[in-house]
Motif scaffolding. Structure first.
Motif, PDB file in Angstrom:
ATOM      1  N   ALA A 182      -4.474  35.177  -9.419  1.00  0.00           N
ATOM      2  CA  ALA A 182      -4.268  34.063 -10.134  1.00  0.00           C
ATOM      3  C   ALA A 182      -5.213  33.065 -10.015  1.00  0.00           C
ATOM      4  O   ALA A 182      -5.829  32.857  -8.929  1.00  0.00           O
ATOM      5  CB  ALA A 182      -3.006  33.531  -9.635  1.00  0.00           C
ATOM      6  N   SER A 183      -5.378  32.292 -10.869  1.00  0.00           N
ATOM      7  CA  SER A 183      -6.368  31.012 -10.988  1.00  0.00           C
ATOM      8  C   SER A 183      -5.989  30.196 -11.798  1.00  0.00           C
ATOM      9  O   SER A 183      -5.325  30.359 -12.789  1.00  0.00           O
ATOM     10  CB  SER A 183      -8.103  31.408 -11.175  1.00  0.00           C
ATOM     11  OG  SER A 183      -8.214  32.074 -12.364  1.00  0.00           O
ATOM     12  N   ALA A 184      -6.681  28.872 -11.963  1.00  0.00           N
ATOM     13  CA  ALA A 184      -6.253  27.591 -12.996  1.00  0.00           C
ATOM     14  C   ALA A 184      -7.320  26.858 -13.113  1.00  0.00           C
ATOM     15  O   ALA A 184      -8.397  26.936 -12.363  1.00  0.00           O
ATOM     16  CB  ALA A 184      -5.122  26.880 -12.152  1.00  0.00           C
ATOM     17  N   SER A 185      -7.320  26.217 -14.276  1.00  0.00           N
ATOM     18  CA  SER A 185      -8.506  25.248 -14.693  1.00  0.00           C
ATOM     19  C   SER A 185      -8.378  23.990 -13.738  1.00  0.00           C
ATOM     20  O   SER A 185      -9.447  23.494 -13.454  1.00  0.00           O
ATOM     21  CB  SER A 185      -7.986  24.772 -16.048  1.00  0.00           C
ATOM     22  OG  SER A 185      -6.749  24.409 -16.188  1.00  0.00           O
ATOM     23  N   SER A 186      -7.171  23.596 -12.962  1.00  0.00           N
ATOM     24  CA  SER A 186      -7.158  22.669 -12.178  1.00  0.00           C
ATOM     25  C   SER A 186      -5.775  22.948 -11.302  1.00  0.00           C
ATOM     26  O   SER A 186      -4.675  23.542 -11.935  1.00  0.00           O
ATOM     27  CB  SER A 186      -7.108  21.249 -12.689  1.00  0.00           C
ATOM     28  OG  SER A 186      -6.016  20.989 -13.591  1.00  0.00           O
ATOM     29  N   THR A 187      -5.636  22.187 -10.201  1.00  0.00           N
ATOM     30  CA  THR A 187      -4.506  22.519  -9.416  1.00  0.00           C
ATOM     31  C   THR A 187      -4.097  21.202  -8.554  1.00  0.00           C
ATOM     32  O   THR A 187      -4.847  20.696  -8.054  1.00  0.00           O
ATOM     33  CB  THR A 187      -4.580  23.740  -8.395  1.00  0.00           C
ATOM     34  OG1 THR A 187      -4.842  24.696  -9.084  1.00  0.00           O
ATOM     35  CG2 THR A 187      -3.329  23.757  -7.533  1.00  0.00           C
ATOM     36  N   TYR A 188      -2.724  20.847  -8.856  1.00  0.00           N
ATOM     37  CA  TYR A 188      -2.401  19.458  -8.071  1.00  0.00           C
ATOM     38  C   TYR A 188      -2.364  20.027  -6.681  1.00  0.00           C
ATOM     39  O   TYR A 188      -1.852  21.018  -6.280  1.00  0.00           O
ATOM     40  CB  TYR A 188      -1.074  19.025  -8.767  1.00  0.00           C
ATOM     41  CG  TYR A 188      -0.330  17.697  -8.101  1.00  0.00           C
ATOM     42  CD1 TYR A 188      -1.028  16.648  -8.940  1.00  0.00           C
ATOM     43  CD2 TYR A 188       0.362  17.598  -7.110  1.00  0.00           C
ATOM     44  CE1 TYR A 188      -0.807  15.256  -8.425  1.00  0.00           C
ATOM     45  CE2 TYR A 188       0.718  16.281  -6.750  1.00  0.00           C
ATOM     46  CZ  TYR A 188       0.277  15.253  -7.368  1.00  0.00           C
ATOM     47  OH  TYR A 188       0.496  14.018  -6.959  1.00  0.00           O
ATOM     48  N   TYR A 189      -2.678  19.012  -5.821  1.00  0.00           N
ATOM     49  CA  TYR A 189      -2.624  19.372  -4.294  1.00  0.00           C
ATOM     50  C   TYR A 189      -1.454  20.038  -3.941  1.00  0.00           C
ATOM     51  O   TYR A 189      -0.222  19.399  -3.996  1.00  0.00           O
ATOM     52  CB  TYR A 189      -2.800  17.984  -3.510  1.00  0.00           C
ATOM     53  CG  TYR A 189      -2.883  18.280  -2.033  1.00  0.00           C
ATOM     54  CD1 TYR A 189      -3.851  18.788  -1.379  1.00  0.00           C
ATOM     55  CD2 TYR A 189      -1.893  17.762  -1.271  1.00  0.00           C
ATOM     56  CE1 TYR A 189      -3.970  18.848  -0.069  1.00  0.00           C
ATOM     57  CE2 TYR A 189      -1.740  18.417   0.184  1.00  0.00           C
ATOM     58  CZ  TYR A 189      -2.707  18.631   0.789  1.00  0.00           C
ATOM     59  OH  TYR A 189      -2.861  18.966   2.089  1.00  0.00           O
ATOM     60  N   GLY A 190      -1.581  21.362  -3.242  1.00  0.00           N
ATOM     61  CA  GLY A 190      -0.589  21.802  -2.803  1.00  0.00           C
ATOM     62  C   GLY A 190       0.337  22.819  -3.744  1.00  0.00           C
ATOM     63  O   GLY A 190       1.256  23.845  -3.325  1.00  0.00           O
ATOM     64  N   TYR A 191       0.145  22.811  -4.971  1.00  0.00           N
ATOM     65  CA  TYR A 191       0.746  23.553  -5.852  1.00  0.00           C
ATOM     66  C   TYR A 191      -0.003  24.794  -6.238  1.00  0.00           C
ATOM     67  O   TYR A 191      -0.741  24.709  -7.470  1.00  0.00           O
ATOM     68  CB  TYR A 191       1.073  22.856  -7.201  1.00  0.00           C
ATOM     69  CG  TYR A 191       2.542  21.813  -6.870  1.00  0.00           C
ATOM     70  CD1 TYR A 191       3.546  22.063  -7.469  1.00  0.00           C
ATOM     71  CD2 TYR A 191       2.124  20.462  -6.317  1.00  0.00           C
ATOM     72  CE1 TYR A 191       4.752  21.261  -7.271  1.00  0.00           C
ATOM     73  CE2 TYR A 191       3.186  19.685  -6.068  1.00  0.00           C
ATOM     74  CZ  TYR A 191       4.423  20.181  -6.559  1.00  0.00           C
ATOM     75  OH  TYR A 191       5.598  19.361  -6.351  1.00  0.00           O
TER      76      TYR A 191
END
Length: 176
Positions: free
Chosen positions: A44-53
């Motif tokens: 899994a990867s993401a364009s951005s991530t909120y701290y801790g999520y």
């Protein structure tokens, strides 16, 4: 994988033991192919991530719909360039896989309103389904078989109470 066959009232039922119990009707000659959640082996990867999520939450096998960093991924803060919508979270299978169903689990009271489910065709992202005004906490998407090495949720609008955040608790991609 263990296969157990039971014959009762002239009907033969085959049970397949895997990570999930599945029930099939079959004959002795039938070849039984279990349905598999491809997400469990994906990266899994993401364009951005909120701290801790963490994006890793979307394929950890936990289908709870609780809000929080232990349960879900959400994009980063909207005050940063990388935090503005649209945002995406992706599963990479490493090799091409065949699938025909995606189960989306979002967060209680924070449903993703607008999103696209997409797959990578080797050149560009193609839309499987374009959803607007979603009202489901858990949503099943079925479609004709697709072969791809990557799937993503492309979020364009979060809930009314936090429209700049999209949250995904689990994203299951199932074989046919």
């Amino acid at each position: 994988m263990q296969k157990t066959t039971i014959k009762t009232l002239g009907i033969k039922l085959c049970f397949i033991a895997a990570s999930t119990w599945l029930l099939f009707s079959c004959s002795e000659e039938d070849e039984v192919t279990p349905v598999t959640n491809l997400s469990l082996e994906a990266t899994a990867s993401a364009s951005s991530t909120y701290y801790g999520y963490s994006a890793d939450n979307i394929n950890d096998g936990d289908t709870n719909t609780e809000v929080g960093p232990k349960s879900s991924w959400t994009n980063s803060n909207s005050s940063t360039d990388s935090g503005k919508l649209p945002q995406w979270v992706m599963l990479d299978f490493g090799t091409e896989k065949s699938f025909s169903r995606i189960e989306l689990y979002t967060s209680e009271d924070y449903l993703i309103q607008d999103y696209q489910l997409q797959y990578f065709d080797g050149v560009a992202w193609q839309t499987i389904e374009d959803v607007t005004d979603n009202t489901f906490l858990i949503r099943s998407h079925t479609f004709d078989k697709i072969i791809s090495s990557k799937v993503r949720l492309y979020g364009t609008k979060g809930p009314d109470n936090q429209s700049v955040y999209v949250r995904v608790n689990e994203l299951e991609v199932w074989t046919e």
